[in-house]
Design a protein around this motif. Structure first.
Motif, PDB file in Angstrom:
ATOM      1  N   HIS A 111       0.841  -1.194   0.000  1.00 42.08           N
ATOM      2  CA  HIS A 111       0.000   0.000   0.000  1.00 42.08           C
ATOM      3  C   HIS A 111       0.878   1.248   0.000  1.00 42.08           C
ATOM      4  O   HIS A 111       1.890   1.308   0.713  1.00 42.08           O
ATOM      5  CB  HIS A 111      -0.903  -0.002   1.237  1.00 42.08           C
ATOM      6  CG  HIS A 111      -2.039   0.960   1.163  1.00 42.08           C
ATOM      7  ND1 HIS A 111      -1.895   2.320   1.383  1.00 42.08           N
ATOM      8  CD2 HIS A 111      -3.366   0.771   0.883  1.00 42.08           C
ATOM      9  CE1 HIS A 111      -3.068   2.910   1.253  1.00 42.08           C
ATOM     10  NE2 HIS A 111      -3.970   1.994   0.950  1.00 42.08           N
ATOM     11  N   PRO A 112       0.524   2.278  -0.771  1.00 35.44           N
ATOM     12  CA  PRO A 112       1.397   3.459  -0.880  1.00 35.44           C
ATOM     13  C   PRO A 112       1.464   4.310   0.387  1.00 35.44           C
ATOM     14  O   PRO A 112       2.432   5.051   0.571  1.00 35.44           O
ATOM     15  CB  PRO A 112       0.778   4.254  -2.036  1.00 35.44           C
ATOM     16  CG  PRO A 112      -0.646   3.793  -2.107  1.00 35.44           C
ATOM     17  CD  PRO A 112      -0.632   2.355  -1.685  1.00 35.44           C
ATOM     18  N   THR A 113       0.456   4.243   1.264  1.00 35.03           N
ATOM     19  CA  THR A 113       0.449   5.128   2.433  1.00 35.03           C
ATOM     20  C   THR A 113       0.324   4.401   3.770  1.00 35.03           C
ATOM     21  O   THR A 113       0.658   4.967   4.804  1.00 35.03           O
ATOM     22  CB  THR A 113      -0.707   6.141   2.342  1.00 35.03           C
ATOM     23  OG1 THR A 113      -1.963   5.438   2.244  1.00 35.03           O
ATOM     24  CG2 THR A 113      -0.536   7.037   1.117  1.00 35.03           C
ATOM     25  N   ARG A 114      -0.145   3.155   3.780  1.00 36.35           N
ATOM     26  CA  ARG A 114      -0.330   2.433   5.032  1.00 36.35           C
ATOM     27  C   ARG A 114       0.652   1.273   5.106  1.00 36.35           C
ATOM     28  O   ARG A 114       0.871   0.561   4.140  1.00 36.35           O
ATOM     29  CB  ARG A 114      -1.760   1.926   5.178  1.00 36.35           C
ATOM     30  CG  ARG A 114      -2.795   3.047   5.249  1.00 36.35           C
ATOM     31  CD  ARG A 114      -4.151   2.532   5.659  1.00 36.35           C
ATOM     32  NE  ARG A 114      -4.144   1.905   6.971  1.00 36.35           N
ATOM     33  CZ  ARG A 114      -5.249   1.560   7.634  1.00 36.35           C
ATOM     34  NH1 ARG A 114      -6.437   1.764   7.074  1.00 36.35           N
ATOM     35  NH2 ARG A 114      -5.179   0.996   8.818  1.00 36.35           N
ATOM     36  N   GLU A 148      -7.866   6.627  -4.978  1.00 40.66           N
ATOM     37  CA  GLU A 148      -7.650   7.892  -4.286  1.00 40.66           C
ATOM     38  C   GLU A 148      -8.979   8.609  -4.049  1.00 40.66           C
ATOM     39  O   GLU A 148      -9.951   8.420  -4.787  1.00 40.66           O
ATOM     40  CB  GLU A 148      -6.718   8.795  -5.123  1.00 40.66           C
ATOM     41  CG  GLU A 148      -5.355   8.192  -5.418  1.00 40.66           C
ATOM     42  CD  GLU A 148      -4.497   8.072  -4.167  1.00 40.66           C
ATOM     43  OE1 GLU A 148      -4.788   8.785  -3.182  1.00 40.66           O
ATOM     44  OE2 GLU A 148      -3.546   7.267  -4.178  1.00 40.66           O
TER      45      GLU A 148
END
Length: 264
Positions: A111-114, A148
């Protein structure tokens, strides 16, 4: 399809025929017999109840491993044979299989953020619930990135379903003409004996496929499936010959098992 539903005793009330392609989505707790058929008196399972339609398996690794492994033969042959002491019964299972899964137990690997909270052992154990031979029988492996907020809340829309339908129908019309009188209905049902004649590769396309085969260690089954997917991509593009770009796109759909299963 109507015969299968009649044998199972689930024909729609007041109707003598099944008039729509079936869509079956069993829960992951389904038994092997429930998925592929069985019982003291053999009955069709979900894979046969989806005959001529779609079998959707959500949370694929959560299904019983033995049930998934038994799916391999029906996916390959389009039929299920249930043998018992008193005899055996064969049920058709010509289906489109669609499955979905997370990349790890927590769902956030890559995952890109988590951040993923799973241990490497937990990830490997989770992924190994789905075997390589089963993945080999699935034509398209598509990794879906998180959506997003701007995409969810925005007003912009992508290509309409109606436009996609027109392209698909045009490609199917090409296949109907190509296979007229052969008993083959589409590229996915193309027998090996016809594969090389129908899936003619441009010289550049052959070099791309050869490189992918050697670099990725593709099996003979995966090679055939890449050819069939390349043929479909070419049909969608209106191309008589399979070009290099069609093969490159088809090969991209074999990356998921190499990315996770062989590096976990």
């Amino acid at each position: 399809t109507t015969k299968v539903y009649s044998v199972a005793g689930i024909l729609p009330r007041g109707s003598g025929l099944v008039s729509h392609r079936p869509f079956r989505a069993p829960h992951h707790s389904v038994s092997a017999a429930g998925l592929v058929g069985g019982g003291s008196t053999p009955r069709p399972g979900e894979v046969s109840l989806a005959h001529n339609g779609v079998l959707f398996l959500d949370e694929l690794p959560e299904f019983h491993r033995d049930a998934l492994e038994i799916l391999r033969q029906p996916l390959e042959d389009g039929t299920v044979t249930v043998s018992r002491v008193a005899g055996s019964a064969s049920f058709p299972s010509s289906i489109m299989l669609a499955a979905a899964m997370n990349p790890c137990p927590c769902g956030y690997l890559g995952h890109p953020t988590r951040a993923c909270s799973c241990t490497p052992y937990a990830i490997e154990r989770y992924l190994q619930r789905v075997s390589g031979p089963l993945l080999d029988r699935i034509d398209l492996h598509v990794e879906v990135a998180p959506v997003e907020y701007a995409d969810l809340a925005g007003d912009s829309s992508g290509e309409s379903s109606a436009a996609i339908l027109r392209r698909v129908l045009a490609a199917r019309a090409v296949q109907d003409t190509r296979y007229k009188g052969t008993g083959v209905t589409c590229n996915a049902r193309l027998p090996s004996a016809m594969l090389r004649r129908v899936c003619r590769l441009a010289p550049d396309a052959d070099r791309v496929l050869r490189g992918a085969f050697e670099r990725m260690g593709l099996s003979a089954r995966a090679y055939d499936r890449v050819l069939k997917v390349s043929r479909t991509i070419a049909d969608l593009a209106g191309s008589e010959r399979i070009e290099a770009e069609h093969v490159r796109e088809a090969v991209q759909y074999r990356n998921l098992d190499r990315k996770y299963w062989y590096t976990a």
